[in-house]
Design a protein around this motif. Structure first.
Motif, mmCIF file in Angstrom:
data_model
loop_
_atom_site.group_PDB
_atom_site.id
_atom_site.type_symbol
_atom_site.label_atom_id
_atom_site.label_comp_id
_atom_site.label_asym_id
_atom_site.label_seq_id
_atom_site.Cartn_x
_atom_site.Cartn_y
_atom_site.Cartn_z
ATOM 1 N N SER A 405 0.906 -1.041 -0.010
ATOM 2 C CA SER A 405 0.143 0.053 -0.076
ATOM 3 C C SER A 405 1.183 1.152 -0.005
ATOM 4 O O SER A 405 1.763 1.319 0.825
ATOM 5 N N PHE A 406 0.532 2.186 -0.946
ATOM 6 C CA PHE A 406 1.095 3.618 -0.781
ATOM 7 C C PHE A 406 0.022 4.533 -0.918
ATOM 8 O O PHE A 406 -0.681 4.861 -1.866
ATOM 9 N N THR A 407 -0.205 5.091 0.339
ATOM 10 C CA THR A 407 -1.141 5.936 0.519
ATOM 11 C C THR A 407 -0.886 7.056 1.101
ATOM 12 O O THR A 407 -0.132 6.760 2.159
ATOM 13 N N GLN A 408 -1.687 8.073 1.155
ATOM 14 C CA GLN A 408 -1.621 9.019 2.183
ATOM 15 C C GLN A 408 -3.148 9.883 2.244
ATOM 16 O O GLN A 408 -3.659 9.780 1.193
ATOM 17 N N ASN A 409 -3.188 10.592 3.496
ATOM 18 C CA ASN A 409 -4.761 11.122 3.918
ATOM 19 C C ASN A 409 -4.856 12.087 2.853
ATOM 20 O O ASN A 409 -4.111 13.076 2.588
ATOM 21 N N SER A 410 -6.002 12.291 2.040
ATOM 22 C CA SER A 410 -6.639 12.907 1.215
ATOM 23 C C SER A 410 -7.763 13.946 1.871
ATOM 24 O O SER A 410 -8.454 14.591 1.088
ATOM 25 N N SER A 411 -8.106 13.685 2.908
ATOM 26 C CA SER A 411 -9.351 14.382 3.674
ATOM 27 C C SER A 411 -8.867 15.795 3.765
ATOM 28 O O SER A 411 -7.729 16.125 4.026
ATOM 29 N N PRO A 412 -9.829 16.772 3.817
ATOM 30 C CA PRO A 412 -9.618 18.257 3.968
ATOM 31 C C PRO A 412 -8.828 18.220 5.256
ATOM 32 O O PRO A 412 -8.857 17.540 6.247
ATOM 33 N N GLY A 413 -7.884 19.167 5.374
ATOM 34 C CA GLY A 413 -6.973 19.329 6.360
ATOM 35 C C GLY A 413 -5.730 18.789 6.338
ATOM 36 O O GLY A 413 -4.687 19.222 7.015
ATOM 37 N N PHE A 414 -5.590 18.006 5.259
ATOM 38 C CA PHE A 414 -4.119 17.305 5.099
ATOM 39 C C PHE A 414 -3.505 18.202 3.986
ATOM 40 O O PHE A 414 -4.319 18.489 3.181
ATOM 41 N N HIS A 415 -2.324 17.739 3.833
ATOM 42 C CA HIS A 415 -1.513 18.895 2.794
ATOM 43 C C HIS A 415 -1.538 18.188 1.603
ATOM 44 O O HIS A 415 -0.374 18.314 0.968
ATOM 45 N N SER A 416 -2.446 17.860 1.088
ATOM 46 C CA SER A 416 -2.724 17.471 -0.371
ATOM 47 C C SER A 416 -3.564 18.675 -1.092
ATOM 48 O O SER A 416 -4.554 18.830 -0.750
ATOM 49 N N PRO A 417 -3.095 18.987 -2.442
ATOM 50 C CA PRO A 417 -4.066 20.200 -2.922
ATOM 51 C C PRO A 417 -5.431 19.603 -2.996
ATOM 52 O O PRO A 417 -5.540 18.487 -3.423
ATOM 53 N N GLU A 418 -6.666 20.450 -2.941
ATOM 54 C CA GLU A 418 -7.684 20.105 -3.253
ATOM 55 C C GLU A 418 -8.077 20.254 -4.672
ATOM 56 O O GLU A 418 -7.321 20.921 -5.565
ATOM 57 N N ALA A 419 -9.159 19.417 -5.269
ATOM 58 C CA ALA A 419 -9.352 19.472 -6.706
ATOM 59 C C ALA A 419 -9.623 21.038 -7.276
ATOM 60 O O ALA A 419 -8.823 21.290 -8.278
ATOM 61 N N TYR A 420 -10.113 21.625 -6.435
ATOM 62 C CA TYR A 420 -10.467 23.136 -6.864
ATOM 63 C C TYR A 420 -9.190 24.077 -7.085
ATOM 64 O O TYR A 420 -9.060 24.849 -7.628
ATOM 65 N N GLU A 421 -8.321 23.489 -6.143
ATOM 66 C CA GLU A 421 -6.943 24.384 -6.270
ATOM 67 C C GLU A 421 -6.126 24.020 -7.759
ATOM 68 O O GLU A 421 -5.958 25.061 -8.386
ATOM 69 N N ARG A 422 -6.390 22.760 -8.046
ATOM 70 C CA ARG A 422 -5.588 22.471 -9.407
ATOM 71 C C ARG A 422 -6.359 23.145 -10.499
ATOM 72 O O ARG A 422 -5.762 23.495 -11.504
ATOM 73 N N LEU A 423 -7.794 23.031 -10.306
ATOM 74 C CA LEU A 423 -8.343 23.271 -11.567
ATOM 75 C C LEU A 423 -8.561 24.834 -11.731
ATOM 76 O O LEU A 423 -8.381 25.266 -12.712
ATOM 77 N N VAL A 424 -8.511 25.667 -10.573
ATOM 78 C CA VAL A 424 -8.458 27.098 -10.823
ATOM 79 C C VAL A 424 -7.157 27.562 -11.215
ATOM 80 O O VAL A 424 -7.032 28.177 -12.118
ATOM 81 N N LYS A 425 -6.036 26.954 -10.891
ATOM 82 C CA LYS A 425 -4.635 26.935 -11.175
ATOM 83 C C LYS A 425 -4.609 26.690 -12.902
ATOM 84 O O LYS A 425 -4.284 27.544 -13.649
ATOM 85 N N ASP A 426 -5.125 25.752 -13.241
ATOM 86 C CA ASP A 426 -5.151 25.175 -14.579
ATOM 87 C C ASP A 426 -5.984 26.475 -15.495
ATOM 88 O O ASP A 426 -5.261 26.680 -16.662
#
Ligand SMILES: NC(=O)C1=CN([C@@H]2O[C@H](COP(=O)(O)OP(=O)(O)OC[C@H]3O[C@@H](n4cnc5c(N)ncnc54)[C@H](OP(=O)(O)O)[C@@H]3O)[C@@H](O)[C@H]2O)C=CC1
Ligand SMILES: O=C1O[C@H](COP(=O)(O)O)[C@@H](O)[C@H](O)[C@H]1O
Length: 491
Positions: A405-426
């Motif tokens: 298993s290679f995983t990290q938490n993606s719930s809000p509050g964890f430091h992975s960019p949210e979908a909307y961050e990527r999309l607004v930047k795009d």
């Protein structure tokens, strides 16, 4: 590179702006991914002072952002302005034009304008029309428009909407949001496939037995009954997110890693999905259901028809499970099962690739060896999980599944960019790869429309399931009929 621009955010006082868009902008700002010359003109119907609007932005960030407010706050918030306007009233747009021009002048921003329509779908058309009439689209730089879902209610309404928007914006200026395409692991499907020798050669009907895509939610209809009761799970989730995830799993390698090349391949998948028209066929391949009262986290929750603003006789489905076939060389004969629903046992999004069994020889004499399974975890974990078979050191006769298993938490509050961050930047970079092109939207409606019509005609039974369960028994039977089972969502 993000480009200097003014973002004109319609729906700035709404739920989406509060929960997703302001926090996304703040993360981009904190990570120095916003251009230096950048400002936001928020547009809402209610009358608000600049200060009250800025307080609203602040409280949204305090509640939902990944980063706390810090000493850079003043710089961030000084770029936010508010205009009260009724989208239906063309006269109101002169104030908007004036504010945009003032902001562009004061922040030395070239006339690049990003219009974000976080508003009800019936307002998409009047707003684009009035923007043009008011001369706001006569800018000297670029213009782009971001359109939230739903893009139409069926193929016909989507065509009408597209035609109207097309009178004002060119296709390459239109960014139709499907926020699942902004999720880290949805984008990573391409990388898993095309950057790993381990997977790409076996990514086909010779080695894969079936694909299962689950997107389950614990929440019910919440405050969105007015929309949802007319949409249902098929339109709300399958027409867009579920089919988009399918295209990412099934598409051919693109000729180049360029937006149009990738979107061309996704379109080919949508074209190859076998359409279902007859009620009998739809009943065999599609299960629809509605939640009854039940228990979630030891709390009793209402049934769907008891929810506020839901028609007590509603026949709207809150759950769909379906089996699709992709009739092309790579996937012929391989079922793609999808399931999605509200008020299920757990919030999770996963894509599961089940590989074919080895012949019943050697270590698989009994034919009982577990198949290899690759789980692409999209939520609440980001990552992959691979199930293999190994001999047990303590009992050398025993072969048992082990997992990597290679995983990290993606719930809000964890430091992975949210979908909307990527999309607004795009959008600010002019990269439309992870937005849906018109032909994708139209094809998705062509797949879904006949199913909706059959649902509405009552020819497919509406089953029920208890809130807090994994859906109706009939969804289990859909896969059991093929000698398979839904792989349980990982803990
Ligand atoms: N909320 C969510 O999680 C999601 C939302 N979406 C989509 O995003 C869009 C917005 O949703 P959401 O934020 O929930 O909606 P809300 O109802 O919370 O907000 C609607 C916004 O539109 C404004 N508005 C309404 N009528 C007018 C008008 N005549 N003139 C000017 N402004 C007007 C409201 O202003 P005011 O409040 O001042 O009246 C408010 O800012 C919809 O298309 C929805 O389908 C998509 C995915 C998820
Ligand atoms: O688009 C929508 O998606 C959400 C689920 O999104 P997620 O990112 O939380 O998985 C769903 O609740 C909503 O009904 C639908 O409109």
């Amino acid at each position: 590179m993000t480009e200097a621009a003014t973002m004109i955010l319609f729906g700035a006082t709404g739920d989406l702006a509060k929960r997703k868009l302001f926090p996304a902008l703040y993360s981009l700002f904190r990570e120095h991914q916003l251009p230096e010359q950048f400002a936001v003109v928020g547009v809402g119907r209610r009358s608000l002072s600049q200060d009250v609007f800025r307080e609203h932005v602040k409280s949204s960030i305090e509640s939902f952002a990944r980063y706390p407010v810090n000493n850079e706050w003043r710089d961030f918030i000084s770029r936010f302005f508010y205009v009260s306007l009724d989208i239906e009233e063309v006269e109101d747009y002169q104030t908007l034009l004036h504010t945009i021009e003032t902001v562009e002048h004061d922040f030395n921003i070239p006339e690049n304008r990003l219009f974000y329509l976080a508003i009800a779908p019936e307002l998409f058309e009047p707003v684009t029309f009035h923007l043009q009439q008011a001369g706001i689209l006569k800018q000297r730089g670029w213009k782009r428009v971001v359109i939230e879902k739903p893009f139409g209610h069926d193929l016909r309404s989507a065509e009408v909407l597209n035609e109207k928007i097309g009178q004002v914006f060119r296709e390459e200026e239109i960014y139709r949001i499907d926020h699942y395409l902004g999720k880290e692991m949805v984008q990573n499907i391409e990388v898993i496939r095309f950057a790993n020798t381990l997977f790409e050669p076996v990514w086909n009907n010779q080695y894969i037995s079936n694909v299962q895509i689950t997107s389950s939610e614990v929440v019910g209809v919440e405050g969105r009954a007015r929309y949802y009761d007319h949409a249902g799970a098929l339109r709300d989730m399958v027409q867009n997110h579920m089919l988009q995830m399918m295209t990412m799993v099934a598409m051919e390698p693109p000729s180049r890693l360029k937006p149009e090349a990738i979107r061309d391949e996704k379109v080919k998948v949508l074209r190859s999905i076998r359409r279902m028209h007859q009620a009998e066929e739809i009943s065999r391949h599609v299960v629809r259901a509605q939640y009854l009262a039940g228990e979630i986290d030891s709390q009793t929750v209402k049934g769907y028809v008891e929810e506020e603003k839901v028609n007590p006789n509603s026949q709207t489905e809150t759950f769909v499970a379906a089996k699709f076939y992709i009739d092309n060389f790579r996937w012929a004969g391989i079922p793609f099962y999808i399931r999605t629903g509200k008020r299920l046992a757990k919030k999770a999004t996963e894509v599961i690739i089940q590989f074919k069994q080895l012949p019943p020889l050697y270590y698989n004499q009994s034919g009982q060896l577990e198949p290899n399974v690759l789980v692409i975890r999209i939520y609440p974990e980001n990552g992959i999980y691979l199930k293999l078979n190994l001999r047990q050191p303590e009992d050398t006769d025993k072969i048992a599944p082990v997992s990597m298993s290679f995983t990290q938490n993606s719930s809000p509050g964890f430091h992975s960019p949210e979908a909307y961050e990527r999309l607004v930047k795009d959008c600010l970079e002019g990269d439309s790869t992870y937005f849906t092109r018109w032909d994708e939207v139209a094809l998705a409606w062509k797949i879904v429309d006949p199913i909706v019509r059959t649902f509405e005609s009552g020819e497919v039974p509406l089953y029920t399931y208890k809130a807090g369960s994994w859906g109706p028994q009939e969804a289990e039977q859909l896969v059991a009929h093929d000698g398979l089972k839904w792989w349980p969502v990982l803990k």
